[in-house]
Design a protein around this motif. Structure first.
Motif, mmCIF file in Angstrom:
data_model
loop_
_atom_site.group_PDB
_atom_site.id
_atom_site.type_symbol
_atom_site.label_atom_id
_atom_site.label_comp_id
_atom_site.label_asym_id
_atom_site.label_seq_id
_atom_site.Cartn_x
_atom_site.Cartn_y
_atom_site.Cartn_z
ATOM 1 N N GLN A 101 -18.153 17.266 -6.804
ATOM 2 C CA GLN A 101 -17.692 18.565 -7.310
ATOM 3 C C GLN A 101 -16.192 18.580 -7.615
ATOM 4 N N GLN A 102 -15.566 17.414 -7.649
ATOM 5 C CA GLN A 102 -14.152 17.328 -8.018
ATOM 6 C C GLN A 102 -13.995 17.580 -9.519
ATOM 7 N N ILE A 103 -12.985 18.349 -9.893
ATOM 8 C CA ILE A 103 -12.711 18.595 -11.313
ATOM 9 C C ILE A 103 -12.053 17.355 -11.910
ATOM 10 N N LEU A 104 -12.706 16.757 -12.903
ATOM 11 C CA LEU A 104 -12.223 15.520 -13.519
ATOM 12 C C LEU A 104 -11.436 15.786 -14.796
ATOM 13 N N GLY A 105 -11.577 16.961 -15.365
ATOM 14 C CA GLY A 105 -10.896 17.305 -16.604
ATOM 15 C C GLY A 105 -11.433 18.616 -17.128
ATOM 16 N N HIS A 138 -10.613 9.808 -16.699
ATOM 17 C CA HIS A 138 -11.711 9.896 -15.731
ATOM 18 C C HIS A 138 -13.035 10.352 -16.346
ATOM 19 N N LEU A 139 -13.061 10.593 -17.635
ATOM 20 C CA LEU A 139 -14.259 11.073 -18.318
ATOM 21 C C LEU A 139 -14.423 10.335 -19.636
ATOM 22 N N SER A 140 -15.646 10.296 -20.137
ATOM 23 C CA SER A 140 -15.917 9.666 -21.439
ATOM 24 C C SER A 140 -17.046 10.408 -22.132
ATOM 25 N N TYR A 141 -17.031 10.332 -23.470
ATOM 26 C CA TYR A 141 -18.146 10.818 -24.276
ATOM 27 C C TYR A 141 -19.025 9.629 -24.645
ATOM 28 N N ALA A 142 -20.339 9.833 -24.604
ATOM 29 C CA ALA A 142 -21.283 8.765 -24.955
ATOM 30 C C ALA A 142 -22.400 9.332 -25.808
ATOM 31 N N LEU A 200 -14.848 20.333 -15.955
ATOM 32 C CA LEU A 200 -15.940 19.358 -15.862
ATOM 33 C C LEU A 200 -15.890 18.742 -14.472
ATOM 34 N N LYS A 201 -16.944 18.953 -13.698
ATOM 35 C CA LYS A 201 -16.961 18.530 -12.300
ATOM 36 C C LYS A 201 -17.877 17.338 -12.086
ATOM 37 N N ASP A 202 -17.470 16.476 -11.173
ATOM 38 C CA ASP A 202 -18.325 15.366 -10.767
ATOM 39 C C ASP A 202 -19.579 15.955 -10.120
ATOM 40 N N GLY A 256 -22.362 5.516 -12.685
ATOM 41 C CA GLY A 256 -21.851 6.876 -12.716
ATOM 42 C C GLY A 256 -22.959 7.869 -13.005
ATOM 43 N N GLN A 257 -22.552 9.088 -13.347
ATOM 44 C CA GLN A 257 -23.509 10.171 -13.588
ATOM 45 C C GLN A 257 -23.150 10.957 -14.844
ATOM 46 N N ILE A 258 -24.139 11.642 -15.382
ATOM 47 C CA ILE A 258 -23.936 12.545 -16.516
ATOM 48 C C ILE A 258 -23.317 13.837 -15.980
ATOM 49 N N VAL A 259 -22.172 14.217 -16.536
ATOM 50 C CA VAL A 259 -21.473 15.423 -16.100
ATOM 51 C C VAL A 259 -21.968 16.645 -16.866
#
Length: 406
Positions: free
Chosen positions: A233-237, A383-387, A227-229, A310-313
C-alpha cells in the motif's frame, strides 16, 4: 547472400538495407544488446532444435505490409519474445533484425534435427549468391518500409496520454484559470486562459511565454491520483488523467493599471490558449505539461537478464479494474528495479485462497499462480512502468503478478 525481392528504390538503399544501416533524415534507433547478439551468433552456427519451432511453423513466408517482427517470430517460434533466435537463424542475410521489408520471403530449412531461416526470391526461385535489384520509384522513405517490432498504432496513443508525475511538481504546473464568457467546460476549438506563475517564492514556477525556445504545445491533465503497491500500500507515484491538448497563443504578462487609490499597480494578464484536442471536457484547474519532443521508437522484445517479479498496480483508463489484450497496465517495478523498455514479462493469475474441505481441520491453502499471458514494458519511471498486454488467455486483474517469461 541470398536473393532478396523488394520494392527498393535504388541500389544504394538496397545495400544499406542488407548492411543494416539507416537511410533518411530521421533514422530510428534500434538497440541490440550484447546478449541478444551472442544468442543470435550461437544460433547462426548451430540452428535451433526442431522442438523449439512453433507447432504450425510454415515452410516459407512472404513478409507483408502490416507485419511486425513480433508476429513473424510467433509464426516460427513457440515464444515470440525469443526473436534473437529467429534473427540468428539467418544472421548472414538479416544483418539487422529491424531491417526486414515487405516482399522478402523467409524459408525454413530443416536439417539433422535443427532449423535455420533463409531468404529466397519471392517468386519461388532457388536461393543463389546473386542479389537482383529492379529499381522502382516510390514516395516513402526506407524507415517507412521496414517492418516494425510491434504495431506502432497500438502503443502510440498511450505515449501521448499516460504519464506518471511527481505530486509536488504537478501541483505547480501551469493551470487553466478562466474560460471565455464564464464557461465551465471546454472542448476543441474553445479559447481559455492559463497561468504558469504562482504567488510567493516558489522558484519552480515560470510564466507561460511565446518567446523563442519556450514550449507552445501542451498536454492537459487532471487529478494526479496515487498509485499504490497492491501488497504494501506504499504510494509509488501519481498518475495524471489525460484530458486533451492545448496550444499557447499569447504569453502571460503584467500591465500597469491605476488602483483605487489612484496609484499605479501591476495587474496580471493570463496567457491565452486554444484547445486543439479534447479527450474529455476540460475545466478551470486542469494542468498543462509541455509536449515532449517526439521520439521515433522501436521496441526490442526480450526477457530481462535477471529475475524480476512484481504486481499489476492499475489498468489504464477511468475506473477500469480489468484488462484484456492490447490494453495498458501499470506495474510496481521501474528503472530502479531493473525494468527496461522492451522487457517481456509473463503474466500470472494469482492463485485462489480457500479452505481444504478434504481435510477435517480445514486448513487454509493457496492454489498455484498460473501463467496467463505476456506483456511488454514500453515506458519506465523510477518505481513504476507502463506495459502493453500482448497475449492473454484470461482477463488481467489489478494485483495479478508477473515474472520472467522463461
Amino acid at each position: 547472400m541470398q536473393v532478396i525481392s523488394g520494392r527498393l528504390c535504388s541500389i544504394s538503399i538496397a545495400v544499406a538495407a542488407l548492411a543494416g544501416t539507416s537511410v533518411g533524415v530521421q533514422a530510428q534507433n534500434f538497440p541490440i544488446t550484447p546478449g541478444q547478439k551472442a544468442t543470435a551468433t550461437q544460433v547462426a552456427e548451430a540452428g535451433i532444435p526442431l522442438a523449439d519451432l512453433a507447432p504450425n511453423a510454415p515452410d516459407s513466408y512472404v513478409v507483408k505490409r502490416g507485419d511486425t517482427l513480433w508476429a513473424i517470430s510467433g509464426l516460427f517460434l513457440k515464444s515470440a519474445w525469443r526473436w534473437p533466435e529467429l534473427w540468428g537463424m539467418n544472421l548472414q542475410d538479416i544483418r539487422n533484425p529491424h531491417r526486414i521489408y515487405p516482399g522478402q520471403q523467409l524459408y525454413l530449412e530443416k536439417l539433422n534435427g535443427r532449423a535455420r531461416l533463409r531468404t529466397r526470391q519471392a517468386s519461388g526461385g532457388v536461393p543463389t549468391e546473386t542479389v537482383r535489384i529492379s529499381p522502382r520509384t516510390r514516395s516513402e522513405t526506407l524507415a517507412d518500409a521496414s517492418i516494425p517490432t510491434l504495431a506502432a498504432n497500438v502503443i502510440e496513443p498511450f505515449l501521448s496520454e499516460a504519464m506518471i508525475v511527481d505530486e509536488a511538481s504537478f501541483s505547480v504546473s501551469p493551470r487553466i484559470v478562466a474560460a471565455q464568457e464564464g464557461r465551465v467546460l471546454l472542448s476543441r476549438g474553445d479559447r481559455a486562459y492559463a497561468r504558469g506563475e504562482y504567488s510567493g517564492s516558489d522558484a519552480s514556477s515560470t510564466r507561460l511565454s511565446t518567446a523563442k525556445g519556450s514550449p507552445l504545445d501542451f498536454r492537459v491533465f487532471r487529478n494526479a491520483k496515487p498509485l499504490k503497491d497492491p501488497t504494501t500500500q506504499q504510494i509509488l507515484g501519481y498518475e495524471a488523467q489525460y484530458v486533451g491538448r492545448a496550444e499557447l497563443v499569447r504569453g502571460e504578462s503584467m500591465i500597469d493599471v491605476e488602483g483605487k487609490d489612484g496609484k499605479p499597480q501591476l495587474e496580471t494578464v493570463p496567457a491565452t490558449i486554444d484547445i486543439v484536442f479534447a479527450k474529455e471536457e476540460m475545466r478551470v484547474g486542469d494542468r498543462l505539461v509541455a509536449e515532449p519532443p517526439r521520439e521515433l521508437l522501436n521496441y526490442v522484445p526480450r526477457a530481462p537478464s535477471s529475475p524480476i517479479t512484481g504486481q499489476i498496480v492499475s489498468v489504464y483508463g477511468n475506473a477500469v479494474a480489468i484488462a484484456a489484450e492490447n490494453q495498458v497496465v501499470v506495474v510496481n517495478r521501474g528503472k530502479l528495479d531493473g525494468l527496461e523498455r522492451g522487457h517481456v514479462m509473463a503474466l500470472l493469475t494469482d492463485g485462489q485462497r480457500l479452505r481444504d474441505k478434504t481435510d477435517s481441520a480445514r486448513p487454509p491453502i493457496k492454489l498455484p499462480n498460473e501463467r496467463n499471458g505476456l506483456m511488454m514494458v514500453f515506458k519506465t519511471y523510477d518505481h513504476l512502468s507502463y506495459a502493453l498486454v500482448l497475449q492473454v488467455s484470461d482477463i488481467v486483474r489489478v494485483g495479478d503478478r508477473f515474472a520472467n517469461p522463461n
